[in-house]
Design an enzyme around this catalytic site. Sequence first.
Site, mmCIF file in Angstrom:
data_model
loop_
_atom_site.group_PDB
_atom_site.id
_atom_site.type_symbol
_atom_site.label_atom_id
_atom_site.label_comp_id
_atom_site.label_asym_id
_atom_site.label_seq_id
_atom_site.Cartn_x
_atom_site.Cartn_y
_atom_site.Cartn_z
ATOM 1 N N ASP A 55 0.884 -1.166 0.000
ATOM 2 C CA ASP A 55 0.000 0.000 0.000
ATOM 3 C C ASP A 55 0.921 1.215 0.000
ATOM 4 O O ASP A 55 1.672 1.430 0.952
ATOM 5 C CB ASP A 55 -0.854 -0.058 1.279
ATOM 6 C CG ASP A 55 -1.739 1.167 1.463
ATOM 7 O OD1 ASP A 55 -1.573 2.157 0.721
ATOM 8 O OD2 ASP A 55 -2.589 1.121 2.367
ATOM 9 N N ASP A 70 -6.691 -0.820 -1.354
ATOM 10 C CA ASP A 70 -5.595 0.153 -1.492
ATOM 11 C C ASP A 70 -4.225 -0.503 -1.675
ATOM 12 O O ASP A 70 -3.199 0.152 -1.550
ATOM 13 C CB ASP A 70 -5.578 1.129 -0.308
ATOM 14 C CG ASP A 70 -5.352 0.434 1.030
ATOM 15 O OD1 ASP A 70 -5.142 -0.789 1.049
ATOM 16 O OD2 ASP A 70 -5.400 1.138 2.056
ATOM 17 N N GLY A 125 18.470 -5.948 0.240
ATOM 18 C CA GLY A 125 18.630 -7.271 -0.369
ATOM 19 C C GLY A 125 17.364 -8.080 -0.529
ATOM 20 O O GLY A 125 17.300 -8.993 -1.327
ATOM 21 N N ASN A 126 16.324 -7.758 0.258
ATOM 22 C CA ASN A 126 15.098 -8.553 0.267
ATOM 23 C C ASN A 126 14.005 -7.673 0.873
ATOM 24 O O ASN A 126 14.266 -6.973 1.849
ATOM 25 C CB ASN A 126 15.359 -9.789 1.155
ATOM 26 C CG ASN A 126 14.293 -10.838 1.012
ATOM 27 O OD1 ASN A 126 13.117 -10.566 1.227
ATOM 28 N ND2 ASN A 126 14.705 -12.040 0.658
ATOM 29 N N LYS A 154 -7.714 -5.168 3.877
ATOM 30 C CA LYS A 154 -8.411 -4.950 5.153
ATOM 31 C C LYS A 154 -8.583 -6.251 5.927
ATOM 32 O O LYS A 154 -9.621 -6.487 6.551
ATOM 33 C CB LYS A 154 -9.778 -4.282 4.918
ATOM 34 C CG LYS A 154 -9.717 -2.992 4.123
ATOM 35 C CD LYS A 154 -8.942 -1.887 4.828
ATOM 36 C CE LYS A 154 -8.960 -0.585 4.042
ATOM 37 N NZ LYS A 154 -7.932 -0.532 2.988
ATOM 38 N N TYR A 211 4.475 -4.445 17.101
ATOM 39 C CA TYR A 211 3.273 -4.807 16.355
ATOM 40 C C TYR A 211 2.905 -3.661 15.417
ATOM 41 O O TYR A 211 2.681 -2.542 15.864
ATOM 42 C CB TYR A 211 2.123 -5.085 17.337
ATOM 43 C CG TYR A 211 0.867 -5.574 16.650
ATOM 44 C CD1 TYR A 211 0.791 -6.884 16.176
ATOM 45 C CD2 TYR A 211 -0.220 -4.741 16.463
ATOM 46 C CE1 TYR A 211 -0.347 -7.334 15.539
ATOM 47 C CE2 TYR A 211 -1.367 -5.189 15.832
ATOM 48 C CZ TYR A 211 -1.428 -6.490 15.371
ATOM 49 O OH TYR A 211 -2.553 -6.948 14.734
ATOM 50 N N LYS A 215 -2.076 -5.455 10.890
ATOM 51 C CA LYS A 215 -2.349 -6.593 10.024
ATOM 52 C C LYS A 215 -1.827 -6.309 8.627
ATOM 53 O O LYS A 215 -1.899 -5.191 8.158
ATOM 54 C CB LYS A 215 -3.864 -6.806 9.979
ATOM 55 C CG LYS A 215 -4.397 -7.157 11.336
ATOM 56 C CD LYS A 215 -5.893 -7.229 11.372
ATOM 57 C CE LYS A 215 -6.330 -7.678 12.737
ATOM 58 N NZ LYS A 215 -5.799 -6.800 13.801
ATOM 59 N N ASP A 216 -1.308 -7.342 8.000
ATOM 60 C CA ASP A 216 -0.712 -7.164 6.692
ATOM 61 C C ASP A 216 -1.633 -7.774 5.651
ATOM 62 O O ASP A 216 -1.817 -8.985 5.632
ATOM 63 C CB ASP A 216 0.651 -7.864 6.700
ATOM 64 C CG ASP A 216 1.565 -7.251 5.665
ATOM 65 O OD1 ASP A 216 1.107 -6.356 4.935
ATOM 66 O OD2 ASP A 216 2.717 -7.679 5.590
ATOM 67 N N ASP A 217 -2.239 -6.948 4.830
ATOM 68 C CA ASP A 217 -3.159 -7.433 3.801
ATOM 69 C C ASP A 217 -2.435 -8.478 2.953
ATOM 70 O O ASP A 217 -1.457 -8.163 2.282
ATOM 71 C CB ASP A 217 -3.632 -6.254 2.956
ATOM 72 C CG ASP A 217 -4.322 -5.201 3.821
ATOM 73 O OD1 ASP A 217 -5.041 -5.583 4.763
ATOM 74 O OD2 ASP A 217 -4.122 -4.004 3.571
HETATM 75 P P1 13P Z 1 -4.940 -0.575 5.203
HETATM 76 O O1 13P Z 1 -4.114 -1.489 6.081
HETATM 77 O O2 13P Z 1 -5.582 -1.297 4.090
HETATM 78 O O3 13P Z 1 -4.150 0.603 4.751
HETATM 79 O O4 13P Z 1 -6.160 -0.056 6.080
HETATM 80 C C1 13P Z 1 -5.878 0.694 7.201
HETATM 81 C C2 13P Z 1 -7.073 0.934 8.065
HETATM 82 O O5 13P Z 1 -6.949 0.847 9.257
HETATM 83 C C3 13P Z 1 -8.362 1.273 7.485
HETATM 84 O O6 13P Z 1 -9.297 1.642 8.461
HETATM 85 MG MG MG Z 2 -3.987 2.028 3.446
HETATM 86 MG MG MG Z 3 -4.666 -2.268 2.473
#
Ligand code: 13P
Ligand code: MG
Ligand code: MG
Length: 372
Positions: free
Chosen positions: A11, A51, A102-103, A131, A230, A233-235
């Site tokens: 994103d 996004d 490198g990664n 999300k 932390y 969360k990772d989409d």
């Molecule tokens: P993203 O992780 O998709 O950017 O969304 C962030 C968020 O908290 C939306 O409310």
């Molecule tokens: Mg976002």
């Molecule tokens: Mg996102």
Amino acid sequence: MKTTLTVIKADIGAVGGHLKPSEAVLNRVKEYVNLEGGGLVIDSYVSYTGDDIAILMSHQKGVGDSDIHRLAWEAFREGTEIAKEEGLYGAGQDLLKDSFAGNVRGLGPAVAEIEFEERPNEPFLLFAADKTEPGAYNLPLYLAFADPMHCPGLMLSPSMAQGFTFTILDVSYTEGDRVIELNAPEDLYDLAALLRDTHRFVIKSIRSRTTGEECVAVSTTRLHNIAGKYVGKDDPVMIVRVQSQFPATGEVLSPFAIAPYVSGDCRGSHNVAFMPTKVNEPVAWFDGPALVSCLAFCVHNGRLTEPVDVFAHSFWDVIREKATQKTLEIRRQGFVGPAMVGFEELEYGGITERLARLDEKFRVLQPSGSEG
Ligand code: 13P
Ligand code: MG
Ligand code: MG
Ligand code: 13P
């Protein structure tokens, strides 16, 4: 010839809040990959889900290749410049470090990749979600690779008769990648006992026990490895090889019709239904719903066919309707109980200070009769 499929997503800024990347940003990312990827990638495909921009690349450099990772990283950096010029919200959001090392693992973008000897016909699916978190794929993958209710191939196809090996990552362990391998069918109950906890035990990969080949790669990473804390969360993105010795496309898609409840949505803090959606769809309501898209391709000598946008089919309209109803129903109870994620999952630090302040105001009542 061995082919590697690598998908790297980030994103890097969105129009109107966390909704979708702008056309100019997308074009810049595509342009960069096309221009700079010559001689490195055989083929590529850029798409977005909510996004998040996903760059799919086919190449012969293997998994974790620094040139491939750098190409995606630089494409996202270039796109971020446009996002800043346009004043997009959260420009460069997932590029957490200033320099490439490198990664892309640990730098913010999510990555899933598989290297394999191409079969004469090589279909695969690219999933991208917004999300929500990597654990959102736990249930669909369990059902597609271990349950004949969704995958009749497990009982009908001799090439799947031995089942599959699941590699599961304990995402809350910080020292390194703590994994366990469990075999379906004999470890089914152990598998269920772990996969039920989608915030901690997350499927990272799956391989065939008949051929030993990897067929699933999910962009699962430790939660605390980036920036040492932390970071939410990772989409997630995921690649699934299908057909023949692996589940059929339809068997992998089947569980998504449940529209299971997953965590994410507004502020990454709510439990809502996982809605299958067309690719290149923005987010629309309550910073959600949690979305999943699926593109089906074939690859031959590293060349990609045009994709099928699987969830665009009218079948999924009914599932979207169901997901909407499920989400609206749980949203009616707002912040209470299972509608919101647990304390340790909340992405917003503000509640920690609030609760600490309230904690000081608590008092312990004396047993009745002894007070005063
Ligand atoms: P993203 O992780 O998709 O950017 O969304 C962030 C968020 O908290 C939306 O409310
Ligand atoms: Mg976002
Ligand atoms: Mg996102
Ligand atoms: P294959 O056995 O050719 O992979 O096809 C199975 C299938 O698609 C059934 O739905």
